[in-house]
Design an enzyme around this catalytic site. Structure first.
Site, PDB file in Angstrom:
ATOM      1  N   LYS A  24      12.216  12.523 -16.515  1.00 53.80           N
ATOM      2  CA  LYS A  24      12.765  12.823 -17.861  1.00 53.80           C
ATOM      3  C   LYS A  24      12.514  14.145 -18.272  1.00 53.80           C
ATOM      4  O   LYS A  24      13.836  14.489 -18.595  1.00 53.80           O
ATOM      5  CB  LYS A  24      12.509  11.163 -19.103  1.00 53.80           C
ATOM      6  CG  LYS A  24      12.799  10.216 -18.100  1.00 53.80           C
ATOM      7  CD  LYS A  24      12.424   9.212 -19.710  1.00 53.80           C
ATOM      8  CE  LYS A  24      12.573   7.670 -19.102  1.00 53.80           C
ATOM      9  NZ  LYS A  24      14.207   6.832 -18.286  1.00 53.80           N
ATOM     10  N   ASP A  73       1.709   4.813 -21.395  1.00 51.89           N
ATOM     11  CA  ASP A  73       3.279   5.026 -20.945  1.00 51.89           C
ATOM     12  C   ASP A  73       3.438   6.215 -21.219  1.00 51.89           C
ATOM     13  O   ASP A  73       4.479   5.595 -22.831  1.00 51.89           O
ATOM     14  CB  ASP A  73       4.045   3.800 -20.970  1.00 51.89           C
ATOM     15  CG  ASP A  73       5.159   4.143 -20.451  1.00 51.89           C
ATOM     16  OD1 ASP A  73       5.352   4.953 -19.786  1.00 51.89           O
ATOM     17  OD2 ASP A  73       5.787   3.049 -20.027  1.00 51.89           O
ATOM     18  N   TRP A  75       9.898  -1.174 -22.851  1.00 56.03           N
ATOM     19  CA  TRP A  75       9.535  -1.114 -21.805  1.00 56.03           C
ATOM     20  C   TRP A  75       7.975  -1.539 -21.953  1.00 56.03           C
ATOM     21  O   TRP A  75       6.872  -1.799 -21.469  1.00 56.03           O
ATOM     22  CB  TRP A  75       9.104   0.366 -21.139  1.00 56.03           C
ATOM     23  CG  TRP A  75      10.445   0.652 -20.999  1.00 56.03           C
ATOM     24  CD1 TRP A  75      11.288   1.243 -21.247  1.00 56.03           C
ATOM     25  CD2 TRP A  75      11.676   0.606 -19.806  1.00 56.03           C
ATOM     26  NE1 TRP A  75      12.221   1.351 -20.903  1.00 56.03           N
ATOM     27  CE2 TRP A  75      13.036   0.574 -19.960  1.00 56.03           C
ATOM     28  CE3 TRP A  75      10.726  -0.711 -18.510  1.00 56.03           C
ATOM     29  CZ2 TRP A  75      13.736   1.436 -18.373  1.00 56.03           C
ATOM     30  CZ3 TRP A  75      11.590  -0.883 -17.302  1.00 56.03           C
ATOM     31  CH2 TRP A  75      13.465   0.039 -17.734  1.00 56.03           C
TER      32      TRP A  75
END
Length: 360
Positions: free
Chosen positions: A195, A171, A101
């Site tokens: 999540k 992030d 990511w």
């Protein structure tokens, strides 16, 4: 059969949140309206919206000079929105690569302006968090970007790098609300909710006001953070149902010890699985180096691909869902986010030990 949800995202929601949603979401305050069909300009929805923002601020101890936004597009939109707002001509965006990511974030920034890699563990197959020395960063950096937890490889920053003079952007999609955040070291933080914070469809962005003031002024209006700050995240129709469930999740976290309670639970759950891996005599092999292990995503392999395939087949038959590794790397992965109960992790640990005894 009990279903044990270890999906990496969208992931498990607290059962209490689902029960409350069932009771209230589809006839909100006995109005005959569901949250999904109320006007986002109505006082009813505004109560939901602003209470959720207030609860995020309270849980994460967000200082008053930070704005909290509810946006759409997931972390993937933030990969582009961040450099569009803060990567100006003559400056470079510095990315620390610790997994897939962070790679995607770097690649997106490279499409917008000058982006450089400050540190990377790619040559080591992302087994650890790369070492960072902020004292040697160039002065022409617009910001430094890190990914605090790496879902695919199962690594996590134990602590954020100490902020010097260069803004730091994080992030935190896969570990937000799992431990306290050191706001002195963060200028902008973003996280997809799916999540630890609620369902998919809403993205949390938290931005220091002083950093916001430096944003580029030529960004398309919808992609400018300032647009959403001025509109209280109501510039366009927000994902009302997702925000309502996020709000219920915030209340659940508060009732279960807050972020520090989530942190203690995460360490306990992760410890159970890592102990089983470490005690297996290499029957199970953890991917991440011990010093970089994630408390959110436990990644491991077995001694060979056939044994791994059998493990995953038997796990699925026993009700363990989402234990297969990411399609890009294979292996096994247990995502043990906040809503995954301790009893489910204990059941997975017992299955792992039982499987080893049968096949070692």
């Amino acid at each position: 059969m009990t279903v044990y949800n270890f999906n990496p995202g969208p992931s498990a929601l607290p059962s209490e949140v689902l029960e409350r949603a069932k009771d209230s979401m589809f006839n909100y305050q006995n109005t005959g309206l569901s949250v999904l069909e109320m006007s986002h300009r109505s006082p009813l929805y505004e109560d939901v919206h602003f209470q959720a923002i207030a609860d995020v601020r309270s849980l994460l101890a967000v200082p008053e000079n930070y704005h909290i936004l509810f946006l759409q597009g997931g972390a993937s939109l933030q990969f582009a929105m961040l450099p569009m707002n803060f990567l100006s001509p003559g400056k470079k965006a510095g990315y620390i690569l610790s997994g897939s990511w962070s790679e995607k974030a770097y690649q997106e920034a490279s499409r917008i302006g000058a982006a450089i890699v400050l540190a990377s563990d790619k040559d080591n197959n992302y087994r650890s968090i790369p070492a960072v020395d902020e004292n040697h960063f160039a002065d022409d950096l617009a910001y430094i970007h890190i990914t605090s937890n790496n879902t695919i490889f199962g690594t996590q920053w134990d602590a954020l790098p100490t902020r010097k003079s260069i803004p730091v952007c994080v992030d935190a999609s896969s570990d937000i609300f799992s431990k306290p955040i050191e706001w002195d070291n963060v200028d902008l933080l973003y996280a997809g909710a799916q999540k630890n914070a609620g369902p998919s469809g809403v993205t949390i962005v938290i931005i220091r006001n002083e950093f916001l003031q430096t944003a580029n002024k030529t960004v398309p209006k919808y992609l400018a953070y300032d647009t959403h700050v001025k509109a209280d995240s109501l510039y366009n129709t927000p994902p009302t149902g997702s925000i309502y469930l996020l709000g219920l999740t915030m209340k659940w976290i508060k009732e279960n010890g807050g972020v520090k309670g989530m942190e203690a639970a995460a360490k306990k759950k992760a410890g159970l699985l890592y102990d089983a891996i470490d005690a297996s005599g290499s029957f199970y092999q953890g991917h991440a180096d011990k010093a970089s292990r994630s408390c959110m995503n436990v990644t491991f392999t077995l001694q060979n691909s056939e044994l791994e395939k059998q493990f995953l087949q038997e796990a699925k038959a026993r009700g363990f869902i989402g234990v297969n590794g990411h399609r890009s790397v294979g292996g096994c992965r247990a995502s043990i986010y906040n809503a995954v109960p301790l009893s489910h992790v204990e059941a997975l640990r017992s299955f792992m030990i039982e499987f080893q005894k049968a096949h070692a």
